[in-house]
Design a protein around this motif. Structure first.
Motif, PDB file in Angstrom:
ATOM      1  N   LEU A  94       0.602  -3.350  -0.412  1.00 31.99           N
ATOM      2  CA  LEU A  94       0.560  -4.771  -0.066  1.00 31.99           C
ATOM      3  C   LEU A  94       1.911  -5.438  -0.330  1.00 31.99           C
ATOM      4  CD1 LEU A  94      -2.991  -5.660  -1.448  1.00 31.99           C
ATOM      5  CD2 LEU A  94      -2.296  -5.573   0.949  1.00 31.99           C
ATOM      6  N   GLN A 121      -3.776   1.505   2.005  1.00 35.57           N
ATOM      7  CA  GLN A 121      -3.646   0.114   2.478  1.00 35.57           C
ATOM      8  C   GLN A 121      -4.204  -0.902   1.482  1.00 35.57           C
ATOM      9  OE1 GLN A 121      -5.632   0.129   6.251  1.00 35.57           O
ATOM     10  NE2 GLN A 121      -3.831   0.792   7.390  1.00 35.57           N
ATOM     11  N   ARG A 122      -5.026  -0.438   0.583  1.00 33.86           N
ATOM     12  CA  ARG A 122      -5.625  -1.365  -0.396  1.00 33.86           C
ATOM     13  C   ARG A 122      -4.822  -1.431  -1.706  1.00 33.86           C
ATOM     14  NH1 ARG A 122     -11.169  -2.757   0.129  1.00 33.86           N
ATOM     15  NH2 ARG A 122     -12.011  -2.153   2.135  1.00 33.86           N
ATOM     16  N   LEU A 168      -6.206   4.688   4.519  1.00 32.16           N
ATOM     17  CA  LEU A 168      -7.036   3.495   4.307  1.00 32.16           C
ATOM     18  C   LEU A 168      -7.068   3.107   2.825  1.00 32.16           C
ATOM     19  CD1 LEU A 168     -10.055   4.106   6.729  1.00 32.16           C
ATOM     20  CD2 LEU A 168      -8.185   2.500   7.022  1.00 32.16           C
ATOM     21  N   HIS A 169      -7.145   4.122   1.961  1.00 25.93           N
ATOM     22  CA  HIS A 169      -7.085   3.820   0.522  1.00 25.93           C
ATOM     23  C   HIS A 169      -5.722   3.228   0.160  1.00 25.93           C
ATOM     24  CE1 HIS A 169     -10.789   6.268  -0.173  1.00 25.93           C
ATOM     25  NE2 HIS A 169     -10.935   5.348  -1.099  1.00 25.93           N
ATOM     26  N   ARG A 210      -7.445  -8.956   4.326  1.00 26.44           N
ATOM     27  CA  ARG A 210      -6.505  -8.676   3.231  1.00 26.44           C
ATOM     28  C   ARG A 210      -5.061  -8.939   3.661  1.00 26.44           C
ATOM     29  NH1 ARG A 210      -9.786  -4.307   2.984  1.00 26.44           N
ATOM     30  NH2 ARG A 210      -8.185  -2.937   3.811  1.00 26.44           N
ATOM     31  N   TYR A 223      -9.409  -5.220   6.732  1.00 29.02           N
ATOM     32  CA  TYR A 223      -7.948  -5.084   6.727  1.00 29.02           C
ATOM     33  C   TYR A 223      -7.266  -6.408   7.073  1.00 29.02           C
ATOM     34  CZ  TYR A 223      -3.255  -3.477   7.911  1.00 29.02           C
ATOM     35  OH  TYR A 223      -1.893  -3.321   7.962  1.00 29.02           O
ATOM     36  N   MET A 245      -5.762  -0.856  11.578  1.00 29.81           N
ATOM     37  CA  MET A 245      -7.082  -0.752  10.936  1.00 29.81           C
ATOM     38  C   MET A 245      -7.644   0.661  11.035  1.00 29.81           C
ATOM     39  SD  MET A 245      -8.892  -4.188  12.293  1.00 29.81           S
ATOM     40  CE  MET A 245      -8.102  -5.764  12.140  1.00 29.81           C
ATOM     41  N   PHE A 282     -17.274  -3.721  -0.786  1.00 26.28           N
ATOM     42  CA  PHE A 282     -16.268  -2.698  -0.489  1.00 26.28           C
ATOM     43  C   PHE A 282     -16.765  -1.721   0.578  1.00 26.28           C
ATOM     44  CE2 PHE A 282     -14.237   1.379  -0.849  1.00 26.28           C
ATOM     45  CZ  PHE A 282     -12.895   1.053  -0.968  1.00 26.28           C
ATOM     46  N   VAL A 283     -16.159  -1.811   1.743  1.00 26.80           N
ATOM     47  CA  VAL A 283     -16.344  -0.785   2.774  1.00 26.80           C
ATOM     48  C   VAL A 283     -14.934  -0.396   3.200  1.00 26.80           C
ATOM     49  CG1 VAL A 283     -17.287  -0.253   5.054  1.00 26.80           C
ATOM     50  CG2 VAL A 283     -18.513  -1.816   3.541  1.00 26.80           C
ATOM     51  N   LEU A 284     -14.604   0.873   3.010  1.00 29.65           N
ATOM     52  CA  LEU A 284     -13.219   1.334   3.172  1.00 29.65           C
ATOM     53  C   LEU A 284     -12.592   0.879   4.486  1.00 29.65           C
ATOM     54  CD1 LEU A 284     -10.927   2.998   1.946  1.00 29.65           C
ATOM     55  CD2 LEU A 284     -11.887   5.029   3.072  1.00 29.65           C
ATOM     56  N   GLU A 285     -13.358   0.980   5.558  1.00 36.05           N
ATOM     57  CA  GLU A 285     -12.802   0.717   6.892  1.00 36.05           C
ATOM     58  C   GLU A 285     -12.734  -0.771   7.231  1.00 36.05           C
ATOM     59  OE1 GLU A 285     -15.394   2.668   6.322  1.00 36.05           O
ATOM     60  OE2 GLU A 285     -14.628   4.698   6.680  1.00 36.05           O
ATOM     61  N   GLN A 286     -13.307  -1.621   6.405  1.00 35.62           N
ATOM     62  CA  GLN A 286     -13.426  -3.025   6.806  1.00 35.62           C
ATOM     63  C   GLN A 286     -12.512  -3.954   6.010  1.00 35.62           C
ATOM     64  OE1 GLN A 286     -17.654  -3.742   6.411  1.00 35.62           O
ATOM     65  NE2 GLN A 286     -18.096  -2.825   8.407  1.00 35.62           N
TER      66      GLN A 286
END
Lengths: 360, 230
Positions: B140, B134-135, B131-132, A188, A185, A220, A179-183
């Motif tokens: 989604l 988006q997960r 960013l949070h 997924r 996208y 992103m 888990f790296v927040l910025e990576q």
């Protein structure tokens, strides 16, 4: 925050804006040139071209190097500006450098597949280089998707003496455990859609348009994308002339995003990103399995720890699958594009590559 | 800003968001209902059957099918607008959460020391929240619906345009795609044949050469791990 502080800050910001406008009106399009290292056209096959860069010094390394960029962006990234040019650094070290330009595909190219790019175009150009140099193998530097092309080619032919990869995804699901927040996208985004939905999406365009991939990249870094041409612009344009020109060079590169041929895009997004067939040993080209265990040549795998497009674990995974006993890695502390244009990373990247090639 | 006013802002935002989504949904239904329930003109014969909705009529290929394709396209546009609204709503919620964090407990004093720092801090909070977001499953799901609706919209538009193109003796995209596929396959066949011919020419020459100089290997013949044809 006092009123005086607010006034000063506002004045500073307006001053920067003013400087930025002054800078921009003094520049012309001719000042913002990219990919200026002299090269000659060696061969052409449909829209793809093979270029040879003009040597600057006597040859130090015998085996020619072919650079294979991705189809998501343009090859000009490896020669964006003269003082941070990957190509320039390699030429200065006495390496014979060739490069493939995939051209500008459109809907008429929608049926082209990985097989065509890997064997017909790249493989044909490798044969041409071998013929010119009277050798039977070359060194390859594959970048991002180009790294997957070169990996597949190296695993299925005997034409590759050395395989260098930069920011290349191999295990497309390796981001899931890290888990790296910025990576991750893009990984997924693809996994969120079914194979049929991805196929329908590509078919509806007949290709994967450059504008769509560009939009995905913008998502992103959502706020950065929103503030780039307004709030951040004062900083981007108010620096020295060189800084401003370099900013504009990057913008020029970003706005030149090619379309990705449809069938090849399906292999890239569905078979690789979605179904992760390469590391499962299920990825086939022309009906032939691509076995990563057959990568028995020296391998240099370069990735970047802050890469938000290709998460590092997806590149690092190659170590577990390649059959080579001569495998080495270089981790750079920058992002995907910073790998090539960051002053420090650019030097580290090419110095390591040159030394690696010289000893093999 | 006090905590109560933040809550009030959030409540108002959420009410407006719900209202907007409801409006989108109603508009979609209204458009669909309008087309679905539109009926044939009243018959002068009072004994005739009840009027038939257009949507249920036997396809008579009126306007070369353009009317039905226009209806399908309109329906797709409405779906796209609805899914776009849904996606914006999810993202909007992330902005609210970012603002809530920024304006209440989490902000450090040094982040508000000057205007630049304060604005940049706000952008950092917003970026982090987005960013949070988006997960999340909610995002989604909304994103997937939006992508599907946009694909549907492009396909319906192409179908509608092809009616026009066919009627004006213009090539349609489907025809051009068929043509480019034929050219692609033909080129592959031509290349394969060229290779075969080249190999046939090279084999006798290589055999003769091998008799004279057995160690010479032509440098343009690749040695393949897989036996792939050069």
């Amino acid at each position: 925050m006092s009123e005086a502080v607010q006034t000063n800050d506002t004045a500073d910001y307006l001053g920067k804006l003013n400087q930025g406008f002054t800078n921009i009106v003094e520049l012309t399009d001719d000042d913002v040139q990219i990919a200026q290292t002299p090269k000659e056209l060696i061969a052409r096959n449909d829209k793809t071209c093979l270029y040879r860069y003009k040597p600057r010094v006597p040859r130090e390394i015998e085996t020619p190097l072919l650079i294979v960029y991705s189809q998501i962006g343009r090859y000009t990234m490896v020669d964006l500006q003269p003082d941070r040019s990957v190509v320039g650094n390699l030429l200065n070290a006495g390496i014979e450098v060739y490069l493939i330009d995939w051209g500008e595909p459109n809907r008429s190219d929608r049926w082209l597949k990985f097989e065509d790019y890997i064997y017909e175009y790249m493989g044909g150009f490798v044969d041409e280089i071998c013929r010119r140099h009277r050798c039977d193998s070359v060194s390859l530097l594959g970048i991002c998707e180009g790294g997957v092309f070169t990996t597949c080619y190296a695993a299925t032919t005997d034409r590759v003496r050395n395989l260098a990869l930069a920011v290349t995804p191999i295990d497309f699901h390796a981001d899931e455990d890290d888990f790296v927040l910025e990576q991750g996208y893009l990984n997924r985004w693809v996994r969120n859609l079914s194979s049929q939905e991805l196929s329908d999406l590509i078919d509806s365009y007949g290709q994967m348009p450059g504008s769509v991939t560009g939009m995905l990249f913008q998502e992103m870094t959502p706020v950065k994308s929103m503030t780039k041409y307004n709030w951040d612009l004062a900083d981007s344009l108010s620096g020295s002339r060189d800084q401003v020109v370099n900013f504009l060079r990057m913008e020029k590169w970003l706005s030149d995003r090619p379309n990705h041929p449809g069938e090849a895009a399906k292999q890239w997004l569905i078979e690789l990103y979605k179904e992760n067939r390469l590391v499962k040993g299920e990825f086939t080209l022309d009906g032939e399995l691509v076995d990563l265990g057959k990568l028995d040549m020296p391998i240099l795998n370069i990735y970047s720890s802050k890469d938000h497009i290709v998460p590092p674990p997806t590149s690092q995974a190659l170590k577990s699958f390649a059959g080579s006993h001569d495998y080495s890695e270089l981790e750079l502390g920058v992002g995907h594009i910073g790998t090539f244009v960051s002053r420090r990373a650019n030097r580290q990247f090419t110095d390591t590559l040159i030394e690696w090639l010289a000893t093999r | 800003m006090s905590e109560s006013s933040v809550h009030t802002m959030q409540d108002v935002f959420e009410q407006n968001l719900a209202l907007w989504q409801h409006t989108q949904s109603q508009f979609t239904d209204w458009m669909k209902d309008g087309l679905d329930t539109a009926t044939t003109p009243p018959s002068p014969d009072p004994t005739a059957f009840t009027q038939t909705p257009y949507s249920q009529m036997v396809g008579t290929d009126m306007l070369f099918g353009a009317d039905r394709k226009a209806m399908a396209f309109m329906d797709a546009i409405m779906k796209l607008a609805g899914t776009s609204s849904e996606l914006n709503g999810v993202m909007g919620q992330a902005w609210v959460e970012a603002y809530q964090r920024y304006s209440t407990t989490d902000v450090h004093k040094d982040e508000l020391a000057d205007v630049m720092s304060a604005v940049n801090a706000w952008f950092n909070y917003a970026n982090d929240a987005l960013l949070h977001c988006q997960r999340t499953q909610e995002f989604l799901e909304a994103q997937r619906n939006y992508v599907k609706a946009s694909t549907e919209c492009r396909n319906r538009y192409r179908e509608l345009m092809e009616v026009f193109q066919e009627q004006h003796q213009m090539p349609t995209r489907s025809e051009v795609d068929d043509l480019s596929q034929t050219v692609y396959e033909l080129r592959k066949e031509v290349r394969a044949l060229k290779r075969q011919l080249k190999q046939q020419r090279e084999v006798p020459a290589a055999t003769e050469e091998a008799m004279d100089t057995p160690t010479d290997i032509p440098d343009d013949i690749a040695s393949k791990k897989t036996g792939r044809a050069a």
